[in-house]
Write a protein that holds these residues in place. Structure first.
Motif, PDB file in Angstrom:
ATOM      1  N   PRO A  13     -39.475 -31.129   4.385  1.00 40.43           N
ATOM      2  CA  PRO A  13     -39.068 -30.382   5.591  1.00 40.43           C
ATOM      3  C   PRO A  13     -38.495 -29.009   5.269  1.00 40.43           C
ATOM      4  O   PRO A  13     -38.754 -28.034   5.986  1.00 40.43           O
ATOM      5  CB  PRO A  13     -38.014 -31.295   6.219  1.00 40.43           C
ATOM      6  CG  PRO A  13     -38.324 -32.657   5.707  1.00 40.43           C
ATOM      7  CD  PRO A  13     -38.834 -32.449   4.315  1.00 40.43           C
ATOM      8  N   TYR A  14     -37.715 -28.917   4.185  1.00 42.14           N
ATOM      9  CA  TYR A  14     -37.126 -27.633   3.805  1.00 42.14           C
ATOM     10  C   TYR A  14     -38.191 -26.656   3.332  1.00 42.14           C
ATOM     11  O   TYR A  14     -38.093 -25.445   3.581  1.00 42.14           O
ATOM     12  CB  TYR A  14     -36.079 -27.844   2.705  1.00 42.14           C
ATOM     13  CG  TYR A  14     -34.934 -28.723   3.129  1.00 42.14           C
ATOM     14  CD1 TYR A  14     -33.890 -28.224   3.896  1.00 42.14           C
ATOM     15  CD2 TYR A  14     -34.904 -30.078   2.775  1.00 42.14           C
ATOM     16  CE1 TYR A  14     -32.838 -29.038   4.302  1.00 42.14           C
ATOM     17  CE2 TYR A  14     -33.855 -30.892   3.170  1.00 42.14           C
ATOM     18  CZ  TYR A  14     -32.819 -30.371   3.931  1.00 42.14           C
ATOM     19  OH  TYR A  14     -31.787 -31.168   4.329  1.00 42.14           O
ATOM     20  N   ILE A  15     -39.200 -27.176   2.660  1.00 45.36           N
ATOM     21  CA  ILE A  15     -40.288 -26.308   2.194  1.00 45.36           C
ATOM     22  C   ILE A  15     -41.062 -25.739   3.378  1.00 45.36           C
ATOM     23  O   ILE A  15     -41.392 -24.541   3.410  1.00 45.36           O
ATOM     24  CB  ILE A  15     -41.227 -27.088   1.247  1.00 45.36           C
ATOM     25  CG1 ILE A  15     -40.478 -27.476  -0.035  1.00 45.36           C
ATOM     26  CG2 ILE A  15     -42.459 -26.263   0.912  1.00 45.36           C
ATOM     27  CD1 ILE A  15     -41.275 -28.377  -0.955  1.00 45.36           C
ATOM     28  N   PHE A  16     -41.350 -26.597   4.368  1.00 49.62           N
ATOM     29  CA  PHE A  16     -42.103 -26.132   5.533  1.00 49.62           C
ATOM     30  C   PHE A  16     -41.274 -25.172   6.398  1.00 49.62           C
ATOM     31  O   PHE A  16     -41.831 -24.292   7.052  1.00 49.62           O
ATOM     32  CB  PHE A  16     -42.558 -27.329   6.368  1.00 49.62           C
ATOM     33  CG  PHE A  16     -43.696 -28.091   5.756  1.00 49.62           C
ATOM     34  CD1 PHE A  16     -44.929 -27.493   5.546  1.00 49.62           C
ATOM     35  CD2 PHE A  16     -43.545 -29.413   5.377  1.00 49.62           C
ATOM     36  CE1 PHE A  16     -45.984 -28.184   4.980  1.00 49.62           C
ATOM     37  CE2 PHE A  16     -44.589 -30.123   4.806  1.00 49.62           C
ATOM     38  CZ  PHE A  16     -45.815 -29.510   4.600  1.00 49.62           C
ATOM     39  N   PRO A  19     -40.398 -20.599   5.252  1.00 48.62           N
ATOM     40  CA  PRO A  19     -40.908 -19.302   5.741  1.00 48.62           C
ATOM     41  C   PRO A  19     -40.186 -18.806   6.993  1.00 48.62           C
ATOM     42  O   PRO A  19     -39.858 -17.619   7.093  1.00 48.62           O
ATOM     43  CB  PRO A  19     -42.389 -19.604   6.034  1.00 48.62           C
ATOM     44  CG  PRO A  19     -42.721 -20.743   5.149  1.00 48.62           C
ATOM     45  CD  PRO A  19     -41.485 -21.586   5.093  1.00 48.62           C
ATOM     46  N   PHE A  20     -39.925 -19.726   7.936  1.00 42.11           N
ATOM     47  CA  PHE A  20     -39.211 -19.317   9.156  1.00 42.11           C
ATOM     48  C   PHE A  20     -37.784 -18.897   8.832  1.00 42.11           C
ATOM     49  O   PHE A  20     -37.290 -17.886   9.357  1.00 42.11           O
ATOM     50  CB  PHE A  20     -39.194 -20.458  10.169  1.00 42.11           C
ATOM     51  CG  PHE A  20     -38.251 -20.225  11.313  1.00 42.11           C
ATOM     52  CD1 PHE A  20     -38.584 -19.355  12.340  1.00 42.11           C
ATOM     53  CD2 PHE A  20     -37.008 -20.856  11.349  1.00 42.11           C
ATOM     54  CE1 PHE A  20     -37.702 -19.122  13.379  1.00 42.11           C
ATOM     55  CE2 PHE A  20     -36.133 -20.634  12.389  1.00 42.11           C
ATOM     56  CZ  PHE A  20     -36.475 -19.758  13.410  1.00 42.11           C
ATOM     57  N   VAL A  26     -34.214 -12.267   7.082  1.00 38.86           N
ATOM     58  CA  VAL A  26     -34.578 -10.899   6.716  1.00 38.86           C
ATOM     59  C   VAL A  26     -34.750 -10.014   7.950  1.00 38.86           C
ATOM     60  O   VAL A  26     -34.271  -8.869   7.982  1.00 38.86           O
ATOM     61  CB  VAL A  26     -35.867 -10.888   5.862  1.00 38.86           C
ATOM     62  CG1 VAL A  26     -36.332  -9.453   5.605  1.00 38.86           C
ATOM     63  CG2 VAL A  26     -35.620 -11.603   4.546  1.00 38.86           C
ATOM     64  N   PHE A  27     -35.426 -10.542   8.991  1.00 38.32           N
ATOM     65  CA  PHE A  27     -35.792  -9.709  10.134  1.00 38.32           C
ATOM     66  C   PHE A  27     -34.884  -9.886  11.352  1.00 38.32           C
ATOM     67  O   PHE A  27     -35.005  -9.105  12.304  1.00 38.32           O
ATOM     68  CB  PHE A  27     -37.241  -9.994  10.548  1.00 38.32           C
ATOM     69  CG  PHE A  27     -38.239  -9.672   9.478  1.00 38.32           C
ATOM     70  CD1 PHE A  27     -38.526  -8.354   9.156  1.00 38.32           C
ATOM     71  CD2 PHE A  27     -38.882 -10.678   8.779  1.00 38.32           C
ATOM     72  CE1 PHE A  27     -39.448  -8.047   8.165  1.00 38.32           C
ATOM     73  CE2 PHE A  27     -39.805 -10.380   7.785  1.00 38.32           C
ATOM     74  CZ  PHE A  27     -40.093  -9.069   7.479  1.00 38.32           C
ATOM     75  N   MET A  28     -33.998 -10.871  11.363  1.00 39.81           N
ATOM     76  CA  MET A  28     -33.125 -11.087  12.506  1.00 39.81           C
ATOM     77  C   MET A  28     -31.645 -11.007  12.131  1.00 39.81           C
ATOM     78  O   MET A  28     -30.908 -10.165  12.650  1.00 39.81           O
ATOM     79  CB  MET A  28     -33.429 -12.449  13.149  1.00 39.81           C
ATOM     80  CG  MET A  28     -34.811 -12.534  13.770  1.00 39.81           C
ATOM     81  SD  MET A  28     -35.024 -11.493  15.243  1.00 39.81           S
ATOM     82  CE  MET A  28     -33.934 -12.328  16.384  1.00 39.81           C
TER      83      MET A  28
END
Length: 300
Positions: A13-16, A19-20, A26-28
């Motif tokens: 679950p942590y791997i999936f 990316p989010f 980084v972007f929020m």
């Protein structure tokens, strides 16, 4: 092997989600923290920040342009909520009626403007509302006996109307689809029962249709409110000049953009962004409390 399989199941679950989570950080999250940090500084030169405390926030009280930006943004927000709720719901009811001909064609056609780029739409409506006597709108005004107007630079009211018209043309189809999806979840038996009981068309709409679309209605009001207060693209394209008489068409986000990238006053622009963010969070809290978002229905 069994231990390795358990570790894989726990870490999957942590791997999936990685990316989010990385994108959010980084972007929020980082830009938000940097925005709050920068709001306490004044930019001098290219990359020299001097601490100014609450000076940027104090400037908001004496800024002559911020009141016009707030008025335009609130007027635009109220306008798109009223127009998009009333018009989109009526069109959705018509397109959902079993006796409406060519329903599928109209459903597809009404959504096409949503696929149009805001730049293209803005340029088209900038020409549509132009002051030339041969533009479509002024041609219509002369046909009914009125003189041509410079709609985009006449008054703040005409500027707000132009913004509402442009945004409604582009986003009406999306809101119609939202309401259509809600209408199709209402059982036809409810309408049949109401008709047997002698309910008029208005009573069926009020007591069957409106309660059935209430969740989508709340959702549409919420996204229209946020979209209205943070609107940027339409005003940026309709009024390409940095200044307009009486700040016609100046919205909050457009003012933040011009302050940051036109005057390179990043500190003051960040302060306005922080205040706008706080206002949106307060508004979100009010919506949750008053509209019952996330509240479980009481058992009868």
């Amino acid at each position: 092997m069994k231990r390795k399989k358990i570790i894989t199941q726990k870490t999957a679950p942590y791997i999936f989600c990685a990316p989010f989570i990385c994108s959010f950080l980084v972007f929020m999250l980082y830009p938000m923290i940097n925005m709050i940090y920068t709001s306490f500084f004044k930019l001098e030169g290219i990359n020299t920040y001097n601490f100014s405390g609450l000076d940027n926030y104090k400037r908001l009280a004496s800024d002559t342009h911020i009141s016009a930006a707030i008025f335009n943004s609130l007027g635009f927000t109220v306008g798109i909520i009223i127009v998009n709720i009333v018009l989109a719901l009526l069109l959705a009811v018509l397109l959902n009626h079993k006796f409406t001909p060519l329903k599928n064609i109209f459903r597809s056609a009404i959504y096409i403007p949503a696929l149009t780029s805001i730049i293209v739409a803005g340029i088209f409506f900038r020409l549509f509302f132009a002051s030339n006597s041969d533009t479509p709108l002024n041609t219509l005004m002369q046909f009914i006996g009125m003189s041509p107007k410079e709609w985009l630079y006449d008054t703040k009211i005409t500027g707000i109307v132009a913004l509402v018209f442009t945004s409604t043309w582009r986003y009406l189809g999306t809101n119609v689809l939202y309401f259509l999806s809600a209408l199709q979840t209402i059982s036809p038996e409810l309408y049949d029962a109401a008709h047997v009981d002698g309910a008029s068309a208005w009573q069926r709409f009020r007591h069957v249709t409106l309660p059935g679309v209430k969740p989508i209605l709340i959702f549409v009001i919420t996204i229209l409110t946020y979209g209205g207060l943070r609107m940027f693209g339409e005003s940026y394209v309709l009024w390409p000049n940095s200044k307009t008489p009486g700040d016609i068409g100046l919205t909050i986000v457009l003012y933040i953009y011009r302050t940051a990238f036109g005057h390179f006053d990043m500190g003051y622009a960040s302060a306005m962004s922080v205040v706008l963010f706080i206002c949106l969070m307060v508004l979100n809290f009010i919506y949750i409390k008053t509209l019952g978002i996330g509240r479980k229905e009481e058992k009868r």
